[in-house]
Scaffold this motif. Structure first.
Motif, PDB file in Angstrom:
ATOM      1  N   PRO A   7      55.751  34.445  36.331  1.00 35.29           N
ATOM      2  CA  PRO A   7      55.093  35.113  37.466  1.00 35.29           C
ATOM      3  C   PRO A   7      54.228  36.268  36.969  1.00 35.29           C
ATOM      4  CG  PRO A   7      57.416  34.727  37.933  1.00 35.29           C
ATOM      5  CD  PRO A   7      57.228  34.423  36.473  1.00 35.29           C
ATOM      6  N   ALA A   8      53.082  36.476  37.608  1.00 38.41           N
ATOM      7  CA  ALA A   8      52.162  37.523  37.163  1.00 38.41           C
ATOM      8  C   ALA A   8      51.250  37.933  38.309  1.00 38.41           C
ATOM      9  CB  ALA A   8      51.340  37.030  35.972  1.00 38.41           C
ATOM     10  N   GLU A   9      50.530  39.008  38.092  1.00 44.67           N
ATOM     11  CA  GLU A   9      49.534  39.478  39.054  1.00 44.67           C
ATOM     12  C   GLU A   9      48.205  39.656  38.345  1.00 44.67           C
ATOM     13  OE1 GLU A   9      50.943  43.056  40.862  1.00 44.67           O
ATOM     14  OE2 GLU A   9      52.283  42.006  42.260  1.00 44.67           O
ATOM     15  N   LEU A  10      47.139  39.491  39.109  1.00 44.30           N
ATOM     16  CA  LEU A  10      45.789  39.625  38.539  1.00 44.30           C
ATOM     17  C   LEU A  10      44.925  40.432  39.487  1.00 44.30           C
ATOM     18  CD1 LEU A  10      43.594  38.750  36.421  1.00 44.30           C
ATOM     19  CD2 LEU A  10      43.106  36.832  37.958  1.00 44.30           C
TER      20      LEU A  10
ATOM     21  N   GLU B  72      38.131  40.597  41.652  1.00 43.99           N
ATOM     22  CA  GLU B  72      37.093  41.080  42.556  1.00 43.99           C
ATOM     23  C   GLU B  72      36.509  39.912  43.334  1.00 43.99           C
ATOM     24  OE1 GLU B  72      32.840  43.185  41.974  1.00 43.99           O
ATOM     25  OE2 GLU B  72      34.529  44.354  41.200  1.00 43.99           O
ATOM     26  N   VAL B  73      36.580  39.999  44.667  1.00 43.54           N
ATOM     27  CA  VAL B  73      36.051  38.952  45.544  1.00 43.54           C
ATOM     28  C   VAL B  73      35.053  39.584  46.499  1.00 43.54           C
ATOM     29  CG1 VAL B  73      36.599  37.180  47.242  1.00 43.54           C
ATOM     30  CG2 VAL B  73      38.211  37.658  45.378  1.00 43.54           C
ATOM     31  N   ASN B  74      33.790  39.157  46.414  1.00 42.64           N
ATOM     32  CA  ASN B  74      32.718  39.693  47.270  1.00 42.64           C
ATOM     33  C   ASN B  74      32.647  41.211  47.214  1.00 42.64           C
ATOM     34  OD1 ASN B  74      32.088  37.075  48.183  1.00 42.64           O
ATOM     35  ND2 ASN B  74      33.654  37.186  49.774  1.00 42.64           N
ATOM     36  N   GLY B  75      32.797  41.733  45.994  1.00 43.86           N
ATOM     37  CA  GLY B  75      32.669  43.175  45.802  1.00 43.86           C
ATOM     38  C   GLY B  75      33.925  43.972  46.101  1.00 43.86           C
ATOM     39  N   LYS B  76      34.985  43.308  46.592  1.00 42.76           N
ATOM     40  CA  LYS B  76      36.234  43.998  46.906  1.00 42.76           C
ATOM     41  C   LYS B  76      37.322  43.620  45.895  1.00 42.76           C
ATOM     42  CE  LYS B  76      35.413  44.281  51.907  1.00 42.76           C
ATOM     43  NZ  LYS B  76      35.953  43.951  53.253  1.00 42.76           N
ATOM     44  N   LYS B  77      38.044  44.625  45.424  1.00 43.67           N
ATOM     45  CA  LYS B  77      39.103  44.376  44.455  1.00 43.67           C
ATOM     46  C   LYS B  77      40.378  43.955  45.176  1.00 43.67           C
ATOM     47  CE  LYS B  77      37.370  47.378  40.792  1.00 43.67           C
ATOM     48  NZ  LYS B  77      37.658  48.545  39.919  1.00 43.67           N
ATOM     49  N   GLU B  78      40.954  42.861  44.713  1.00 48.72           N
ATOM     50  CA  GLU B  78      42.187  42.349  45.299  1.00 48.72           C
ATOM     51  C   GLU B  78      43.197  42.087  44.186  1.00 48.72           C
ATOM     52  OE1 GLU B  78      41.249  38.811  47.402  1.00 48.72           O
ATOM     53  OE2 GLU B  78      40.079  39.808  48.978  1.00 48.72           O
ATOM     54  N   THR B  79      44.457  42.154  44.537  1.00 51.12           N
ATOM     55  CA  THR B  79      45.518  41.816  43.588  1.00 51.12           C
ATOM     56  C   THR B  79      46.089  40.453  43.980  1.00 51.12           C
ATOM     57  OG1 THR B  79      46.077  44.137  43.203  1.00 51.12           O
ATOM     58  CG2 THR B  79      47.740  42.495  42.614  1.00 51.12           C
ATOM     59  N   LEU B  80      45.924  39.485  43.086  1.00 54.82           N
ATOM     60  CA  LEU B  80      46.408  38.130  43.350  1.00 54.82           C
ATOM     61  C   LEU B  80      47.761  37.927  42.680  1.00 54.82           C
ATOM     62  CD1 LEU B  80      43.113  36.113  42.645  1.00 54.82           C
ATOM     63  CD2 LEU B  80      43.928  37.013  44.828  1.00 54.82           C
TER      64      LEU B  80
END
Length: 412
Positions: free
Chosen positions: A23-26, A29-37
């Motif tokens: 398990p991990a997190e990444l 950046e999606v459409n200029g917004k930073k997200e944690t996947l």
């Protein structure tokens, strides 16, 4: 360690085994917004998906039909970030997004060629480079580059492409004397295994971990788009290689045809036609401003000459600016009259001005600002600013009218 993608850059599919899946997190950046996947880091026995490095972005692709979102390198390992887990020990087929990979190969090999010839021809050293999504940039250690040098460099690189010069990969041990003779900006601290050399026959030998074409002819063509001023007396050289040149030409042609349709002139006359249009627009804008000023004066005088004018004046106009509103306010006796003016879209953003007796403006100004969801300030009987929304303009007008009636009643 050299990955399969480095041993054979043209391999599109590959069968290997899953070594680990955690398990991990990444941070993505999606459409200029930073997200944690949230997902999983997967290690494979070997991979044809290139991990980011050497100025080259990572590959995209699939592992057993699971999309690979990111590939990074940790020492000798390639880490594949995926959204769904994969079973350890599972034999999987890996597929690379070939269009993206081949584009990166063309841009990266193109950079090596440009870097080598810019150095050989003019003594311009490359200090960094960026493989962008639409264009690539090489930072050259020179404060300027003359047009003749730019043209000469473009002609030279395309001559080498037409000459079908081979590009080969060598693996050398770190203590091999040949390592000292190749170009390099240094090895990463976590480097492990042999040194990988990209050799453009008779032109350049350079340490590099990236994926490359096997022959310069696979670059097709290189187009230098121009230069930009870089940082600290450096020059940025902008270029396209291979399929990007074809896409650029196609896009330029589509734009050209659209301009022909709009301007009703041939391509050679576009610059002149646009220049004429710009001059016409400036003249119309100047005329329009003059008419708006004259209109503002007439509007104000018409109100002042009205025997039943009262002590409140309100006006909204789609066209106009701060000057238009201030002219009206200047022409009306605001010591006795409360003036509320707005310009802009009926229910969209715009400008506003509240002018009148200092006490009334000081009291009503902040309330108007709140109702119009705007920003502004006021003093000496004027309160003005920007309105984010004029949707509640009618309510503001009614409230101000009531305020004026109340003031009149008190005076009587």
């Amino acid at each position: 360690m050299a990955f399969q993608c480095q041993r054979d850059c043209y391999m599109k599919e590959f069968v290997t085994t899953v070594v680990s899946c955690c398990p991990a997190e990444l941070k993505h950046e999606v459409n200029g917004k930073k997200e944690t996947l949230k997902g999983f880091n997967v290690k494979l026995q070997d991979t044809i998906l290139f991990p980011e490095g050497g100025g080259q972005p990572d590959d995209h692709g699939l592992i057993a039909d699971v999309p690979v979102i990111r590939v990074t390198r940790q020492g000798p390992e390639a880490i594949h970030f995926v959204a769904s887990p994969l079973a350890v020990g599972q034999e999987v087929q890996v597929k690379v997004n070939w269009e993206r990979r081949f584009d990166h190969m063309q841009q990266h090999s193109g950079q090596h060629l440009l870097t080598a010839l810019a150095d050989t021809m003019f003594g311009f050293k490359t200090t960094s480079w960026d493989l962008g999504r639409q264009r690539s940039v090489i930072e050259l250690d020179t404060p300027c580059m003359k047009p003749a040098q730019l043209q000469g460099l473009e002609e030279a690189v395309n001559e080498k492409i037409r000459a079908h010069v081979p590009v080969t990969v060598q693996l050398l041990s770190i203590d091999d004397p040949a390592v000292e003779k190749v170009r390099s900006r240094g090895l990463p601290e976590d480097h492990a295994g042999p040194i990988r050399i990209i050799d453009i026959e008779g032109i350049d030998a350079n340490m590099c971990c990236g994926t490359h074409v096997s022959n310069l002819s696979h670059l097709q063509v290189i187009k230098l788009l121009g230069i930009e001023k870089g940082k600290k007396n450096k020059t940025n050289l902008i270029f396209l290689a291979g399929n990007r040149v074809l896409k650029y030409a196609e896009k330029s042609y589509s734009t050209e045809r659209a301009m022909v349709s709009i301007l009703k002139t041939g391509p050679d006359e576009h610059v002149e036609a646009v220049d004429k249009l710009q001059k016409s627009v400036k003249l119309l804008q100047k005329t329009n401003l003059s008419l708006l000023r004259d209109m503002a004066v007439l509007i104000a005088k018409n109100f002042e000459n009205n025997p039943q004018k009262g002590n409140f004046f309100s006006l909204h106009k789609k066209e106009g600016d701060n000057e238009f509103m201030n002219i009206i306010a200047n022409e009306i006796n605001t010591e006795e009259t409360l003036v509320f003016l707005t310009v802009g879209e009926d229910k969209g953003p715009g400008l506003f001005l509240l002018a009148g007796p200092s006490r009334s403006v000081a009291e009503m100004g902040p309330w108007v600002l709140k109702m119009l969801k705007g920003k502004g300030a006021g003093k000496n009987g004027r309160f003005q600013g920007k309105a984010n929304s004029l949707a509640q303009r009618a309510e503001v007008e009614v409230f101000l009218q009531q305020h004026c009636k109340h003031q009149t009643s008190e005076e009587e």
